[in-house]
Design a protein around this motif. Structure first.
Motif, PDB file in Angstrom:
ATOM      1  N   VAL A  81       0.840  -1.201   0.000  1.00  0.00           N
ATOM      2  CA  VAL A  81       0.000   0.000   0.000  1.00  0.00           C
ATOM      3  C   VAL A  81       0.871   1.245   0.000  1.00  0.00           C
ATOM      4  O   VAL A  81       1.855   1.333   0.751  1.00  0.00           O
ATOM      5  N   LEU A  82       0.502   2.213  -0.819  1.00  0.00           N
ATOM      6  CA  LEU A  82       1.089   3.549  -0.792  1.00  0.00           C
ATOM      7  C   LEU A  82       0.031   4.518  -0.292  1.00  0.00           C
ATOM      8  O   LEU A  82      -1.091   4.532  -0.808  1.00  0.00           O
ATOM      9  N   GLU A  83       0.387   5.300   0.716  1.00  0.00           N
ATOM     10  CA  GLU A  83      -0.490   6.385   1.160  1.00  0.00           C
ATOM     11  C   GLU A  83       0.208   7.708   0.898  1.00  0.00           C
ATOM     12  O   GLU A  83       1.409   7.839   1.156  1.00  0.00           O
ATOM     13  N   ILE A  84      -0.544   8.681   0.424  1.00  0.00           N
ATOM     14  CA  ILE A  84      -0.015  10.034   0.232  1.00  0.00           C
ATOM     15  C   ILE A  84      -0.706  10.942   1.238  1.00  0.00           C
ATOM     16  O   ILE A  84      -1.922  11.110   1.209  1.00  0.00           O
ATOM     17  N   GLY A  85       0.084  11.518   2.155  1.00  0.00           N
ATOM     18  CA  GLY A  85      -0.447  12.380   3.206  1.00  0.00           C
ATOM     19  C   GLY A  85      -0.711  11.575   4.466  1.00  0.00           C
ATOM     20  O   GLY A  85      -1.800  11.038   4.643  1.00  0.00           O
ATOM     21  N   VAL A  86       0.270  11.513   5.355  1.00  0.00           N
ATOM     22  CA  VAL A  86       0.168  10.612   6.515  1.00  0.00           C
ATOM     23  C   VAL A  86      -0.754  11.132   7.604  1.00  0.00           C
ATOM     24  O   VAL A  86      -1.302  10.348   8.380  1.00  0.00           O
ATOM     25  N   GLY A  87      -0.945  12.455   7.666  1.00  0.00           N
ATOM     26  CA  GLY A  87      -1.774  12.996   8.746  1.00  0.00           C
ATOM     27  C   GLY A  87      -1.230  12.618  10.102  1.00  0.00           C
ATOM     28  O   GLY A  87      -0.041  12.789  10.394  1.00  0.00           O
ATOM     29  N   SER A  88      -2.064  12.043  10.941  1.00  0.00           N
ATOM     30  CA  SER A  88      -1.647  11.646  12.283  1.00  0.00           C
ATOM     31  C   SER A  88      -1.057  10.248  12.310  1.00  0.00           C
ATOM     32  O   SER A  88      -0.552   9.800  13.341  1.00  0.00           O
ATOM     33  N   GLY A  89      -1.160   9.530  11.193  1.00  0.00           N
ATOM     34  CA  GLY A  89      -0.733   8.138  11.147  1.00  0.00           C
ATOM     35  C   GLY A  89      -1.864   7.150  11.352  1.00  0.00           C
ATOM     36  O   GLY A  89      -1.672   5.944  11.197  1.00  0.00           O
ATOM     37  N   TYR A  90      -3.066   7.647  11.671  1.00  0.00           N
ATOM     38  CA  TYR A  90      -4.186   6.750  11.971  1.00  0.00           C
ATOM     39  C   TYR A  90      -4.608   5.938  10.739  1.00  0.00           C
ATOM     40  O   TYR A  90      -4.778   4.715  10.820  1.00  0.00           O
ATOM     41  N   GLU A 106       4.799  11.971   3.305  1.00  0.00           N
ATOM     42  CA  GLU A 106       4.309  13.212   3.907  1.00  0.00           C
ATOM     43  C   GLU A 106       5.274  14.350   3.597  1.00  0.00           C
ATOM     44  O   GLU A 106       6.477  14.237   3.842  1.00  0.00           O
ATOM     45  N   ILE A 107       4.743  15.460   3.086  1.00  0.00           N
ATOM     46  CA  ILE A 107       5.576  16.588   2.686  1.00  0.00           C
ATOM     47  C   ILE A 107       6.051  17.408   3.884  1.00  0.00           C
ATOM     48  O   ILE A 107       7.097  18.058   3.834  1.00  0.00           O
ATOM     49  N   SER A 108       5.307  17.369   4.997  1.00  0.00           N
ATOM     50  CA  SER A 108       5.654  18.156   6.181  1.00  0.00           C
ATOM     51  C   SER A 108       6.499  17.329   7.153  1.00  0.00           C
ATOM     52  O   SER A 108       6.008  16.343   7.711  1.00  0.00           O
ATOM     53  N   PRO A 109       7.762  17.712   7.400  1.00  0.00           N
ATOM     54  CA  PRO A 109       8.585  16.971   8.362  1.00  0.00           C
ATOM     55  C   PRO A 109       7.965  16.936   9.759  1.00  0.00           C
ATOM     56  O   PRO A 109       8.069  15.917  10.451  1.00  0.00           O
ATOM     57  N   VAL A 130       7.784   8.347   5.056  1.00  0.00           N
ATOM     58  CA  VAL A 130       8.840   8.949   4.253  1.00  0.00           C
ATOM     59  C   VAL A 130       8.522  10.424   4.057  1.00  0.00           C
ATOM     60  O   VAL A 130       7.385  10.774   3.717  1.00  0.00           O
ATOM     61  N   VAL A 131       9.505  11.293   4.282  1.00  0.00           N
ATOM     62  CA  VAL A 131       9.309  12.722   4.023  1.00  0.00           C
ATOM     63  C   VAL A 131       9.561  12.990   2.543  1.00  0.00           C
ATOM     64  O   VAL A 131      10.635  12.680   2.015  1.00  0.00           O
ATOM     65  N   GLY A 132       8.563  13.532   1.874  1.00  0.00           N
ATOM     66  CA  GLY A 132       8.699  13.823   0.459  1.00  0.00           C
ATOM     67  C   GLY A 132       7.403  14.364  -0.114  1.00  0.00           C
ATOM     68  O   GLY A 132       6.391  14.451   0.576  1.00  0.00           O
ATOM     69  N   ASP A 133       7.451  14.725  -1.379  1.00  0.00           N
ATOM     70  CA  ASP A 133       6.296  15.275  -2.078  1.00  0.00           C
ATOM     71  C   ASP A 133       5.701  14.183  -2.958  1.00  0.00           C
ATOM     72  O   ASP A 133       6.254  13.834  -3.995  1.00  0.00           O
ATOM     73  N   GLY A 134       4.573  13.642  -2.550  1.00  0.00           N
ATOM     74  CA  GLY A 134       3.924  12.568  -3.297  1.00  0.00           C
ATOM     75  C   GLY A 134       2.699  13.018  -4.069  1.00  0.00           C
ATOM     76  O   GLY A 134       1.896  12.182  -4.482  1.00  0.00           O
ATOM     77  N   TYR A 144       2.336  -0.541  -6.952  1.00  0.00           N
ATOM     78  CA  TYR A 144       1.642  -0.864  -5.705  1.00  0.00           C
ATOM     79  C   TYR A 144       0.326  -1.569  -5.999  1.00  0.00           C
ATOM     80  O   TYR A 144      -0.269  -1.401  -7.055  1.00  0.00           O
ATOM     81  N   ASP A 145      -0.125  -2.350  -5.014  1.00  0.00           N
ATOM     82  CA  ASP A 145      -1.446  -2.959  -5.102  1.00  0.00           C
ATOM     83  C   ASP A 145      -2.548  -1.950  -4.798  1.00  0.00           C
ATOM     84  O   ASP A 145      -3.632  -2.000  -5.380  1.00  0.00           O
ATOM     85  N   VAL A 146      -2.245  -1.046  -3.864  1.00  0.00           N
ATOM     86  CA  VAL A 146      -3.246  -0.086  -3.388  1.00  0.00           C
ATOM     87  C   VAL A 146      -2.582   1.274  -3.197  1.00  0.00           C
ATOM     88  O   VAL A 146      -1.463   1.356  -2.673  1.00  0.00           O
ATOM     89  N   VAL A 147      -3.263   2.328  -3.615  1.00  0.00           N
ATOM     90  CA  VAL A 147      -2.826   3.699  -3.344  1.00  0.00           C
ATOM     91  C   VAL A 147      -3.976   4.426  -2.665  1.00  0.00           C
ATOM     92  O   VAL A 147      -5.106   4.419  -3.165  1.00  0.00           O
ATOM     93  N   CYS A 148      -3.693   5.041  -1.528  1.00  0.00           N
ATOM     94  CA  CYS A 148      -4.692   5.804  -0.780  1.00  0.00           C
ATOM     95  C   CYS A 148      -4.203   7.244  -0.682  1.00  0.00           C
ATOM     96  O   CYS A 148      -3.198   7.514  -0.024  1.00  0.00           O
TER      97      CYS A 148
END
Length: 217
Positions: A81-90, A106-109, A130-134, A144-148
């Motif tokens: 799974v790839l997620e773009i934007g981790v938020g709180s991690g929930y 996540e773009i914000s360290p 991972v810190v980066g711009d996705g 990936y099998d899944v992108v969220c």
């Protein structure tokens, strides 16, 4: 506050009425403790039907939105799974509970550190932050099998489609205010994709999200 009663109310009064009927998903919402991923100042509203503020001006998605997306993605145990934007991690914790591994970009360290701490404190070992711009995909680890995509996309970048395995699914919030569509995009074969609109909503766009061209010919 009776936390378990509040959690029960969230599931029965917010999430189940939003057509989230997959019992595995409902059970997971009882196991992964949402209150542990909410900033301390907002712990008392962890189960409310609203977007909770996060460091850096970002927000957690409402519980019913997270649950519906999780259900519609129908993740299997062996999937990456790839997620773009981790938020709180929930959401990453929920995705990790269903899949084999999660890479969340996540773009914000500051927010990435917050999510890393939450995931570690809750024993989530198969999610990497991972810190980066996705905003236009993430080639590392693809396909990936899944992108969220946990933020808004005015348009769907081609890169996301190309980084998906055949049979893979993307969950994304596509469009612009006043109404965006939550979509599940399934890769049917090398060239064909099936798009399903699952509900309408409005979420904050990802930073550096691609916008439609203003030029018309």
């Amino acid at each position: 506050m009776n936390i378990e009663q509040a959690r029960f109310n969230m599931i029965e009064q917010q999430i189940r009425p939003w057509e989230v009927l997959d019992q595995d998903v409902l059970n997971l919402l009882s196991i992964v403790k949402r209150e542990n991923f909410v900033p301390a100042a907002y712990r008392n509203i962890a189960f409310s039907d609203l977007e909770i503020p996060l460091p850096g001006g970002e927000r957690m998605l409402a519980p019913r939105v997270e649950a519906r997306v999780l259900q519609e993605l129908a993740i299997h145990k062996g999937e990456t799974v790839l997620e773009i934007g981790v938020g709180s991690g929930y959401m990453a914790a929920l995705l990790a509970a269903r899949g084999r591994s999660v890479t969340t970009v996540e773009i914000s360290p500051e927010l990435a550190d917050f999510a890393k701490q939450n995931l570690a404190a809750n024993g989530v070992m198969n999610a990497e932050v991972v810190v980066g711009d996705g905003a236009q995909g993430w080639a590392d680890g693809a396909p990936y099998d899944v992108v969220c995509v946990s933020g808004g996309l005015p348009i769907m970048p081609q890169e996301f489609l190309e980084q998906l395995k055949i049979g893979g699914r993307i969950a994304a919030f596509v469009g612009s205010a006043p109404v965006m569509k939550a979509q599940i995009i399934t890769r049917v074969d090398e060239k064909q994709f099936r798009v399903s609109d699952i509900f309408e909503t409005l979420v904050v766009p990802l930073k550096n999200a691609k916008h439609p061209s203003l030029f018309k010919f």
